[in-house]
Write a protein that holds these residues in place. Structure first.
Motif, PDB file in Angstrom:
ATOM      1  N   ARG A  68     -44.228  23.066  18.097  1.00 34.05           N
ATOM      2  CA  ARG A  68     -44.126  22.546  16.857  1.00 34.05           C
ATOM      3  C   ARG A  68     -43.251  21.218  16.682  1.00 34.05           C
ATOM      4  NH1 ARG A  68     -42.816  25.144  11.208  1.00 34.05           N
ATOM      5  NH2 ARG A  68     -41.557  23.755  10.363  1.00 34.05           N
ATOM      6  N   ILE A  69     -44.133  20.129  16.476  1.00 34.53           N
ATOM      7  CA  ILE A  69     -43.191  18.807  16.553  1.00 34.53           C
ATOM      8  C   ILE A  69     -42.822  18.566  15.068  1.00 34.53           C
ATOM      9  CG2 ILE A  69     -43.177  16.406  16.959  1.00 34.53           C
ATOM     10  CD1 ILE A  69     -45.268  16.999  19.325  1.00 34.53           C
ATOM     11  N   ASN A  70     -41.505  18.300  14.712  1.00 38.59           N
ATOM     12  CA  ASN A  70     -40.953  18.324  13.307  1.00 38.59           C
ATOM     13  C   ASN A  70     -40.861  16.552  13.049  1.00 38.59           C
ATOM     14  OD1 ASN A  70     -40.592  21.256  12.819  1.00 38.59           O
ATOM     15  ND2 ASN A  70     -39.463  20.892  14.654  1.00 38.59           N
ATOM     16  N   HIS A  71     -41.410  16.169  12.090  1.00 34.33           N
ATOM     17  CA  HIS A  71     -41.462  14.729  11.363  1.00 34.33           C
ATOM     18  C   HIS A  71     -40.705  14.878  10.325  1.00 34.33           C
ATOM     19  CE1 HIS A  71     -44.382  13.078  14.588  1.00 34.33           C
ATOM     20  NE2 HIS A  71     -44.841  14.452  14.481  1.00 34.33           N
ATOM     21  N   LEU A  72     -39.827  14.037  10.042  1.00 37.87           N
ATOM     22  CA  LEU A  72     -39.039  13.680   8.818  1.00 37.87           C
ATOM     23  C   LEU A  72     -40.171  12.916   7.875  1.00 37.87           C
ATOM     24  CD1 LEU A  72     -36.568  14.150   6.967  1.00 37.87           C
ATOM     25  CD2 LEU A  72     -35.983  11.551   7.858  1.00 37.87           C
ATOM     26  N   ASP A  73     -40.187  13.295   6.575  1.00 41.47           N
ATOM     27  CA  ASP A  73     -41.061  12.543   5.499  1.00 41.47           C
ATOM     28  C   ASP A  73     -40.055  11.875   4.400  1.00 41.47           C
ATOM     29  OD1 ASP A  73     -42.656  11.377   3.854  1.00 41.47           O
ATOM     30  OD2 ASP A  73     -44.093  13.301   3.536  1.00 41.47           O
ATOM     31  N   ALA A  74     -39.918  10.887   4.635  1.00 42.49           N
ATOM     32  CA  ALA A  74     -38.608  10.113   3.637  1.00 42.49           C
ATOM     33  C   ALA A  74     -39.423  10.015   2.365  1.00 42.49           C
ATOM     34  CB  ALA A  74     -38.134   8.919   4.261  1.00 42.49           C
ATOM     35  N   MET A  75     -40.583  10.262   2.049  1.00 41.96           N
ATOM     36  CA  MET A  75     -41.115   9.831   0.534  1.00 41.96           C
ATOM     37  C   MET A  75     -40.489  10.644  -0.509  1.00 41.96           C
ATOM     38  SD  MET A  75     -43.236   7.471   1.043  1.00 41.96           S
ATOM     39  CE  MET A  75     -43.812   7.684  -0.563  1.00 41.96           C
ATOM     40  N   PRO A  76     -40.045  12.071  -0.242  1.00 45.27           N
ATOM     41  CA  PRO A  76     -39.143  12.670  -1.301  1.00 45.27           C
ATOM     42  C   PRO A  76     -37.872  12.090  -1.466  1.00 45.27           C
ATOM     43  CG  PRO A  76     -40.165  14.269   0.152  1.00 45.27           C
ATOM     44  CD  PRO A  76     -40.379  12.958   0.853  1.00 45.27           C
ATOM     45  N   ILE A  77     -37.238  11.533  -0.650  1.00 47.68           N
ATOM     46  CA  ILE A  77     -35.836  10.762  -0.575  1.00 47.68           C
ATOM     47  C   ILE A  77     -36.264   9.462  -1.492  1.00 47.68           C
ATOM     48  CG2 ILE A  77     -33.961   9.897   0.454  1.00 47.68           C
ATOM     49  CD1 ILE A  77     -34.344  11.911   2.667  1.00 47.68           C
ATOM     50  N   GLN A  78     -37.428   8.671  -0.897  1.00 45.82           N
ATOM     51  CA  GLN A  78     -37.666   7.511  -1.683  1.00 45.82           C
ATOM     52  C   GLN A  78     -37.794   7.775  -3.114  1.00 45.82           C
ATOM     53  OE1 GLN A  78     -37.729   4.491  -0.630  1.00 45.82           O
ATOM     54  NE2 GLN A  78     -38.347   3.742  -2.445  1.00 45.82           N
ATOM     55  N   ARG A  83     -36.129   6.796  -8.910  1.00 43.22           N
ATOM     56  CA  ARG A  83     -35.915   7.289 -10.212  1.00 43.22           C
ATOM     57  C   ARG A  83     -34.428   7.176 -10.535  1.00 43.22           C
ATOM     58  NH1 ARG A  83     -37.358  13.407 -12.581  1.00 43.22           N
ATOM     59  NH2 ARG A  83     -36.350  13.308 -14.227  1.00 43.22           N
ATOM     60  N   TRP A  84     -33.372   7.448  -9.601  1.00 41.49           N
ATOM     61  CA  TRP A  84     -31.819   7.220 -10.113  1.00 41.49           C
ATOM     62  C   TRP A  84     -31.417   6.108  -9.437  1.00 41.49           C
ATOM     63  CZ3 TRP A  84     -34.128  12.468  -9.525  1.00 41.49           C
ATOM     64  CH2 TRP A  84     -34.272  13.173 -10.786  1.00 41.49           C
ATOM     65  N   ILE A  85     -31.331   6.009  -7.965  1.00 43.08           N
ATOM     66  CA  ILE A  85     -30.550   4.878  -7.750  1.00 43.08           C
ATOM     67  C   ILE A  85     -31.030   3.647  -7.880  1.00 43.08           C
ATOM     68  CG2 ILE A  85     -29.566   4.107  -5.356  1.00 43.08           C
ATOM     69  CD1 ILE A  85     -29.926   7.305  -4.452  1.00 43.08           C
ATOM     70  N   GLY A  86     -32.216   3.242  -7.496  1.00 46.02           N
ATOM     71  CA  GLY A  86     -32.838   1.817  -7.740  1.00 46.02           C
ATOM     72  C   GLY A  86     -32.438   1.155  -9.091  1.00 46.02           C
ATOM     73  N   PRO A  87     -32.653   2.050 -10.436  1.00 45.38           N
ATOM     74  CA  PRO A  87     -32.423   1.447 -11.323  1.00 45.38           C
ATOM     75  C   PRO A  87     -30.915   1.095 -11.609  1.00 45.38           C
ATOM     76  CG  PRO A  87     -33.857   3.082 -11.581  1.00 45.38           C
ATOM     77  CD  PRO A  87     -33.529   3.090 -10.452  1.00 45.38           C
ATOM     78  N   HIS A  88     -30.176   1.702 -11.200  1.00 42.40           N
ATOM     79  CA  HIS A  88     -28.644   1.728 -11.229  1.00 42.40           C
ATOM     80  C   HIS A  88     -28.157   0.656 -10.597  1.00 42.40           C
ATOM     81  CE1 HIS A  88     -27.990   5.064 -13.843  1.00 42.40           C
ATOM     82  NE2 HIS A  88     -28.801   5.787 -13.212  1.00 42.40           N
TER      83      HIS A  88
END
Length: 104
Positions: A68-78, A83-88
């Motif tokens: 089982r090869i596990n990949h990080l999906d950064a879309m939820p972090i994006q 939603r919160w960091i970019g506008p500020h």
């Protein structure tokens, strides 16, 4: 695709799960390799954390035979960033630009 940010925040609230994400940030790892990164934890514990990360959409497992090869999906972090960091950050940059212009 809809991202359940409550699940993402819950997943990232745990320091072990953040460490797993850190390990996966640079390259995908098999579950065995991930377990080797955390020798103080047994395989079942690592698998439980992986299931929470997978449920939050942060880890995408790909099966190759028995591995089982596990990949990080950064879309939820994006999504969190947008939603919160970019506008500020944009507001802070704008305020700094206005301050710079006022000083000059």
């Amino acid at each position: 695709m809809s991202i359940d940010l409550d699940r993402v925040f819950k997943a990232l609230a745990n320091p072990v799960r953040r460490e797993i994400c850190d390990e996966l940030r640079t390259r995908p790892l098999t579950t065995k390799q991930l377990c080797e990164c955390f020798p103080q934890r047994d395989r079942c514990t690592v698998m439980q954390h992986l299931r929470v990360l997978e449920g939050a959409g942060l880890v995408v497992p790909i099966r190759k035979g028995r591995e089982r090869i596990n990949h990080l999906d950064a879309m939820p972090i994006q999504a969190i960033h947008e939603r919160w960091i970019g506008p500020h950050a944009a507001q802070a940059a704008s305020a700094l630009l206005q301050l710079k212009q006022a000083i000059e």
